[in-house]
Design a protein around this motif. Structure first.
Motif, PDB file in Angstrom:
ATOM      1  N   VAL A 104       0.849  -1.187   0.000  1.00 61.99           N
ATOM      2  CA  VAL A 104       0.000   0.000   0.000  1.00 61.99           C
ATOM      3  C   VAL A 104       0.886   1.238   0.000  1.00 61.99           C
ATOM      4  O   VAL A 104       1.759   1.382   0.861  1.00 61.99           O
ATOM      5  CB  VAL A 104      -0.931   0.015   1.228  1.00 61.99           C
ATOM      6  N   LEU A 105       0.656   2.146  -0.952  1.00 61.52           N
ATOM      7  CA  LEU A 105       1.465   3.357  -1.077  1.00 61.52           C
ATOM      8  C   LEU A 105       0.615   4.564  -0.730  1.00 61.52           C
ATOM      9  O   LEU A 105      -0.410   4.821  -1.361  1.00 61.52           O
ATOM     10  CB  LEU A 105       2.020   3.487  -2.501  1.00 61.52           C
ATOM     11  N   ASP A 106       1.050   5.303   0.278  1.00 61.31           N
ATOM     12  CA  ASP A 106       0.321   6.469   0.767  1.00 61.31           C
ATOM     13  C   ASP A 106       0.917   7.736   0.152  1.00 61.31           C
ATOM     14  O   ASP A 106       1.915   8.255   0.620  1.00 61.31           O
ATOM     15  CB  ASP A 106       0.412   6.510   2.299  1.00 61.31           C
ATOM     16  N   GLN A 107       0.308   8.206  -0.928  1.00 60.07           N
ATOM     17  CA  GLN A 107       0.685   9.434  -1.608  1.00 60.07           C
ATOM     18  C   GLN A 107       2.129   9.423  -2.133  1.00 60.07           C
ATOM     19  O   GLN A 107       2.843  10.411  -2.054  1.00 60.07           O
ATOM     20  CB  GLN A 107       0.443  10.651  -0.704  1.00 60.07           C
ATOM     21  N   VAL A 108       2.544   8.293  -2.681  1.00 56.80           N
ATOM     22  CA  VAL A 108       3.825   8.212  -3.403  1.00 56.80           C
ATOM     23  C   VAL A 108       3.530   8.622  -4.841  1.00 56.80           C
ATOM     24  O   VAL A 108       2.855   7.900  -5.575  1.00 56.80           O
ATOM     25  CB  VAL A 108       4.418   6.793  -3.333  1.00 56.80           C
ATOM     26  N   THR A 109       4.000   9.786  -5.239  1.00 55.37           N
ATOM     27  CA  THR A 109       3.569  10.371  -6.511  1.00 55.37           C
ATOM     28  C   THR A 109       4.632  10.360  -7.613  1.00 55.37           C
ATOM     29  O   THR A 109       4.312  10.619  -8.768  1.00 55.37           O
ATOM     30  CB  THR A 109       3.121  11.829  -6.297  1.00 55.37           C
ATOM     31  N   ASP A 110       5.878  10.078  -7.277  1.00 58.95           N
ATOM     32  CA  ASP A 110       6.932  10.106  -8.291  1.00 58.95           C
ATOM     33  C   ASP A 110       6.833   8.873  -9.181  1.00 58.95           C
ATOM     34  O   ASP A 110       6.874   7.742  -8.681  1.00 58.95           O
ATOM     35  CB  ASP A 110       8.309  10.155  -7.621  1.00 58.95           C
ATOM     36  N   PRO A 111       6.696   9.038 -10.499  1.00 62.12           N
ATOM     37  CA  PRO A 111       6.520   7.877 -11.383  1.00 62.12           C
ATOM     38  C   PRO A 111       7.705   6.930 -11.387  1.00 62.12           C
ATOM     39  O   PRO A 111       7.530   5.716 -11.559  1.00 62.12           O
ATOM     40  CB  PRO A 111       6.283   8.503 -12.760  1.00 62.12           C
ATOM     41  N   HIS A 112       8.920   7.466 -11.210  1.00 66.36           N
ATOM     42  CA  HIS A 112      10.095   6.592 -11.193  1.00 66.36           C
ATOM     43  C   HIS A 112      10.073   5.703  -9.945  1.00 66.36           C
ATOM     44  O   HIS A 112      10.418   4.512 -10.011  1.00 66.36           O
ATOM     45  CB  HIS A 112      11.379   7.427 -11.228  1.00 66.36           C
ATOM     46  N   ASN A 113       9.660   6.270  -8.808  1.00 68.39           N
ATOM     47  CA  ASN A 113       9.560   5.462  -7.590  1.00 68.39           C
ATOM     48  C   ASN A 113       8.470   4.412  -7.704  1.00 68.39           C
ATOM     49  O   ASN A 113       8.671   3.246  -7.339  1.00 68.39           O
ATOM     50  CB  ASN A 113       9.275   6.360  -6.378  1.00 68.39           C
ATOM     51  N   VAL A 114       7.297   4.796  -8.205  1.00 69.41           N
ATOM     52  CA  VAL A 114       6.205   3.833  -8.344  1.00 69.41           C
ATOM     53  C   VAL A 114       6.598   2.743  -9.342  1.00 69.41           C
ATOM     54  O   VAL A 114       6.317   1.553  -9.129  1.00 69.41           O
ATOM     55  CB  VAL A 114       4.896   4.529  -8.753  1.00 69.41           C
ATOM     56  N   GLY A 115       7.261   3.118 -10.426  1.00 71.20           N
ATOM     57  CA  GLY A 115       7.714   2.118 -11.383  1.00 71.20           C
ATOM     58  C   GLY A 115       8.698   1.141 -10.767  1.00 71.20           C
ATOM     59  O   GLY A 115       8.604  -0.079 -10.958  1.00 71.20           O
ATOM     60  N   ALA A 116       9.663   1.674  -9.988  1.00 71.18           N
ATOM     61  CA  ALA A 116      10.648   0.809  -9.333  1.00 71.18           C
ATOM     62  C   ALA A 116       9.969  -0.096  -8.308  1.00 71.18           C
ATOM     63  O   ALA A 116      10.352  -1.262  -8.136  1.00 71.18           O
ATOM     64  CB  ALA A 116      11.721   1.657  -8.663  1.00 71.18           C
ATOM     65  N   ILE A 117       8.956   0.418  -7.604  1.00 68.98           N
ATOM     66  CA  ILE A 117       8.219  -0.390  -6.633  1.00 68.98           C
ATOM     67  C   ILE A 117       7.458  -1.507  -7.339  1.00 68.98           C
ATOM     68  O   ILE A 117       7.408  -2.647  -6.861  1.00 68.98           O
ATOM     69  CB  ILE A 117       7.284   0.512  -5.805  1.00 68.98           C
ATOM     70  N   ALA A 202       5.077   8.635   1.458  1.00 69.69           N
ATOM     71  CA  ALA A 202       5.915   9.390   0.530  1.00 69.69           C
ATOM     72  C   ALA A 202       7.223   9.788   1.191  1.00 69.69           C
ATOM     73  O   ALA A 202       7.313   9.899   2.416  1.00 69.69           O
ATOM     74  CB  ALA A 202       5.171  10.622   0.050  1.00 69.69           C
ATOM     75  N   GLU A 203       8.242   9.998   0.356  1.00 72.69           N
ATOM     76  CA  GLU A 203       9.529  10.444   0.881  1.00 72.69           C
ATOM     77  C   GLU A 203       9.378  11.818   1.536  1.00 72.69           C
ATOM     78  O   GLU A 203       8.644  12.679   1.062  1.00 72.69           O
ATOM     79  CB  GLU A 203      10.541  10.525  -0.257  1.00 72.69           C
ATOM     80  N   GLY A 204      10.079  11.990   2.633  1.00 73.32           N
ATOM     81  CA  GLY A 204      10.018  13.261   3.343  1.00 73.32           C
ATOM     82  C   GLY A 204       8.874  13.282   4.336  1.00 73.32           C
ATOM     83  O   GLY A 204       9.082  13.315   5.551  1.00 73.32           O
ATOM     84  N   GLU A 205       7.640  13.214   3.846  1.00 70.85           N
ATOM     85  CA  GLU A 205       6.483  13.305   4.736  1.00 70.85           C
ATOM     86  C   GLU A 205       6.188  11.986   5.430  1.00 70.85           C
ATOM     87  O   GLU A 205       5.645  11.970   6.534  1.00 70.85           O
ATOM     88  CB  GLU A 205       5.253  13.753   3.932  1.00 70.85           C
ATOM     89  N   GLY A 206       6.486  10.861   4.809  1.00 72.53           N
ATOM     90  CA  GLY A 206       6.181   9.574   5.398  1.00 72.53           C
ATOM     91  C   GLY A 206       4.685   9.299   5.416  1.00 72.53           C
ATOM     92  O   GLY A 206       3.906   9.907   4.689  1.00 72.53           O
ATOM     93  N   LEU A 207       4.289   8.383   6.270  1.00 69.57           N
ATOM     94  CA  LEU A 207       2.876   8.018   6.377  1.00 69.57           C
ATOM     95  C   LEU A 207       2.080   9.147   7.017  1.00 69.57           C
ATOM     96  O   LEU A 207       2.518   9.763   7.984  1.00 69.57           O
ATOM     97  CB  LEU A 207       2.713   6.763   7.233  1.00 69.57           C
TER      98      LEU A 207
END
Length: 246
Positions: A104-117, A202-207
């Protein structure tokens, strides 16, 4: 697995995938509609393409203008329709007889990160990934390239309300573990023997606080104090490995 309708056509028109791996994976996916392919004569002649598929021969410079910046198109670009939605209930039903993890991804918006995940999710046989529709990237060439073909094989569930989705995941007997660097226990201590849903922010803000409140436990990765945190895609890969090694 039942599928629904996408909530709308992505802004800017249909997604364009590029690179041989992403396009080949899309061609192999029976649920993917390919609208058109552009490519160099050398690249297209080396591929087995359906005879009914519209193709256009183009040179490298023309293809370069069809993709963002200096993206490596590798001689091929495909215009596709976005995949239809996967319903959370259907995804959970498909995993009811095994222990594949849900991510489950909580507001992970970077396409490169989502693609890698997505790529890690495929590598460690995750059941699906779940994102909030309004706070996740659309399908794109950058995301598909980072996913290295996994966009076509890992079910991607987009939900309106992430908290409600976490409740539904709990009802399906998943132990919901939120990844948080300030937690008192490590992931290895928290993971147990149950089916798990790994929840990452998300990076920085976290959950977000509301997402934490809908987890059964918070856990941290045992990283060195010399490094404050990991990239979310790296954290997802480690968490999926831990789930696979139980």
């Amino acid at each position: 697995m039942k599928r629904g309708h996408r909530t709308g056509t992505p802004k800017g028109g249909y997604p364009r995938l590029y690179g041989r791996h992403a396009v080949t994976a899309a061609l192999a996916n029976p649920d993917r509609v390919i609208r058109k392919i552009w490519g160099t004569r050398e690249t297209l002649n080396a591929m087995e393409l359906p005879p009914v598929l519209p193709i256009v021969y183009a040179d490298g410079a023309d293809l370069g203008r069809m993709v963002p910046g200096d993206a490596p198109h590798q001689g091929i670009v495909a215009e596709v329709e976005a995949l239809e939605d996967v319903w959370l209930g259907d995804a959970l039903e498909a995993g009811q007889n095994d222990k594949r993890p849900v991510l489950v991804l909580d507001q992970v918006t970077d396409p490169h990160n989502v693609g890698a995940i997505l790529r890690s999710a495929a590598a460690f046989d995750a059941l699906c990934i779940v994102t909030q529709d309004r706070h996740a990237p659309p399908e794109s060439g950058a995301l598909a390239r980072a996913a290295s073909g996994a966009l076509e094989i890992v079910p991607w569930v987009r939900v309106v309300n992430l908290a409600r989705a976490l409740d539904e995941i709990a009802e399906a007997n998943y132990w919901r573990i939120g990844l948080d660097g300030t937690a008192d226990v490590t992931l290895g201590e928290a993971i147990g023997d149950s089916r798990v849903a790994l929840v990452l922010g998300a990076e920085g803000e976290g959950l977000r606080h509301n997402s934490m409140a809908h987890c059964d436990i918070l856990a941290k990765l045992p990283i060195s104090p010399r490094m404050e945190s990991l990239n979310v895609s790296n954290a997802a890969a480690i968490a999926l490995y831990a789930a696979a090694c139980r």
